[in-house]
Design a protein around this motif. Sequence first.
Motif, PDB file in Angstrom:
ATOM      1  N   TRP A 188       0.812  -1.223   0.000  1.00  0.00           N
ATOM      2  CA  TRP A 188       0.000   0.000   0.000  1.00  0.00           C
ATOM      3  C   TRP A 188       0.848   1.277   0.000  1.00  0.00           C
ATOM      4  CZ3 TRP A 188       0.116  -3.463   4.059  1.00  0.00           C
ATOM      5  CH2 TRP A 188       0.652  -3.013   5.261  1.00  0.00           C
ATOM      6  N   LEU A 231       5.626  -1.514   2.568  1.00  0.00           N
ATOM      7  CA  LEU A 231       4.663  -1.971   3.575  1.00  0.00           C
ATOM      8  C   LEU A 231       3.643  -2.843   2.861  1.00  0.00           C
ATOM      9  CD1 LEU A 231       4.104   1.353   5.557  1.00  0.00           C
ATOM     10  CD2 LEU A 231       5.684  -0.511   6.068  1.00  0.00           C
ATOM     11  N   GLN A 232       3.597  -4.110   3.215  1.00  0.00           N
ATOM     12  CA  GLN A 232       2.727  -5.040   2.517  1.00  0.00           C
ATOM     13  C   GLN A 232       2.193  -6.115   3.440  1.00  0.00           C
ATOM     14  OE1 GLN A 232       6.067  -7.974   0.525  1.00  0.00           O
ATOM     15  NE2 GLN A 232       5.443  -6.164  -0.634  1.00  0.00           N
ATOM     16  N   GLU A 288      -7.027  -8.943   6.540  1.00  0.00           N
ATOM     17  CA  GLU A 288      -5.592  -8.682   6.411  1.00  0.00           C
ATOM     18  C   GLU A 288      -4.812  -9.731   7.205  1.00  0.00           C
ATOM     19  OE1 GLU A 288      -2.236  -5.342   7.768  1.00  0.00           O
ATOM     20  OE2 GLU A 288      -4.352  -5.105   8.300  1.00  0.00           O
ATOM     21  N   ARG A 337      -1.076 -10.314   8.376  1.00  0.00           N
ATOM     22  CA  ARG A 337       0.226  -9.681   8.472  1.00  0.00           C
ATOM     23  C   ARG A 337       1.332 -10.727   8.562  1.00  0.00           C
ATOM     24  NH1 ARG A 337      -1.317  -4.877  12.843  1.00  0.00           N
ATOM     25  NH2 ARG A 337      -2.943  -3.903  11.535  1.00  0.00           N
ATOM     26  N   LYS A 340      -6.403  -9.192  10.860  1.00  0.00           N
ATOM     27  CA  LYS A 340      -7.307  -8.084  11.110  1.00  0.00           C
ATOM     28  C   LYS A 340      -8.463  -8.147  10.120  1.00  0.00           C
ATOM     29  CE  LYS A 340      -5.022  -5.863  14.387  1.00  0.00           C
ATOM     30  NZ  LYS A 340      -5.592  -5.539  15.718  1.00  0.00           N
ATOM     31  N   TYR A 377     -11.985  -5.815   8.547  1.00  0.00           N
ATOM     32  CA  TYR A 377     -12.540  -4.476   8.386  1.00  0.00           C
ATOM     33  C   TYR A 377     -13.845  -4.544   7.592  1.00  0.00           C
ATOM     34  CZ  TYR A 377      -7.510  -3.721   9.074  1.00  0.00           C
ATOM     35  OH  TYR A 377      -6.218  -3.768   9.530  1.00  0.00           O
ATOM     36  N   ALA A 408      -7.229  -1.622   0.521  1.00  0.00           N
ATOM     37  CA  ALA A 408      -6.135  -1.769   1.480  1.00  0.00           C
ATOM     38  C   ALA A 408      -5.488  -0.424   1.778  1.00  0.00           C
ATOM     39  CB  ALA A 408      -5.101  -2.752   0.929  1.00  0.00           C
ATOM     40  N   SER A 409      -5.264   0.386   0.742  1.00  0.00           N
ATOM     41  CA  SER A 409      -4.606   1.681   0.930  1.00  0.00           C
ATOM     42  C   SER A 409      -5.436   2.613   1.802  1.00  0.00           C
ATOM     43  CB  SER A 409      -4.347   2.339  -0.429  1.00  0.00           C
ATOM     44  OG  SER A 409      -3.486   1.547  -1.218  1.00  0.00           O
ATOM     45  N   LYS A 456      -5.456   1.434   5.430  1.00  0.00           N
ATOM     46  CA  LYS A 456      -4.176   1.707   6.070  1.00  0.00           C
ATOM     47  C   LYS A 456      -3.923   3.202   6.249  1.00  0.00           C
ATOM     48  CE  LYS A 456      -2.536  -2.294   7.012  1.00  0.00           C
ATOM     49  NZ  LYS A 456      -2.252  -2.658   8.418  1.00  0.00           N
ATOM     50  N   ARG A 486      -5.526   5.193   7.894  1.00  0.00           N
ATOM     51  CA  ARG A 486      -5.854   5.645   9.249  1.00  0.00           C
ATOM     52  C   ARG A 486      -4.605   5.722  10.126  1.00  0.00           C
ATOM     53  NH1 ARG A 486      -9.018   0.825  12.489  1.00  0.00           N
ATOM     54  NH2 ARG A 486      -7.315  -0.640  12.660  1.00  0.00           N
ATOM     55  N   TRP A 487      -3.510   5.060   9.708  1.00  0.00           N
ATOM     56  CA  TRP A 487      -2.253   5.174  10.448  1.00  0.00           C
ATOM     57  C   TRP A 487      -1.806   6.628  10.497  1.00  0.00           C
ATOM     58  CZ3 TRP A 487       2.624   6.949   9.116  1.00  0.00           C
ATOM     59  CH2 TRP A 487       3.661   6.659  10.021  1.00  0.00           C
TER      60      TRP A 487
END
Length: 206
Positions: A59, A67-68, A104, A106, A112, A114, A128-129, A132, A134-135
């Motif tokens: 993403w 980061l994947q 997801e 990891r 995870k 959603y 996915a992007s 993510k 929200r980080w």
Amino acid sequence: MGLLWAVGTVRIQKVYPANVQLVASTTTRGRPRKTLIPDVESISAETMLAKTSWRRITWRRGTKGALQARFAAMRVRVADGPAVQLRRHAAQHLPGEEVWLVGEHRSSGERKYYLSNLPPDTALKRLASLIKARWVCEQAHQQLKEELGLDHFEGRSWRGLHRHALTLIAYLFLQHLRLQAAQREKKTSQWATTATNTAGGSAHAA
């Protein structure tokens, strides 16, 4: 309000297939039921996604590389409708609106899940992007609390809301200064590299 959203959920969240149908009850005991019931039973989000394929998605690129993780997504209807008794089980919920269910996996082994109301034609990588993303919000709130004292402001009054807004404005100003400084450093680094290469080329020619 018509807003698009993506939220975390638990693996045991009950969901229905997107094509679930509401049909008349076929029970032969008691009076006929007026409430239509789903033609299939709800299952957990974890079980639902076990039926589909997973893909490795990158993403964005971080300071330590790409980061994947592995993602899977499918359209479902969440079991968050009115509570009824289904097949002798009380407090069962009818299907709600159709949404995305995203999983997801990891590299650490953590899993995870959603839910998102993004359009049905949304690509998996975009799902996915955005999830993510929200980080970035979490990092912003952490810096607001640690650097500008946002955690000391009460947000349930006009004064608290006013201070909250001022803190956000101050944060934006600091971010502006940081980006300017980073841009200057980048230009300086590029100039130094160019100067070094030029000097090296001249010395080699001599």
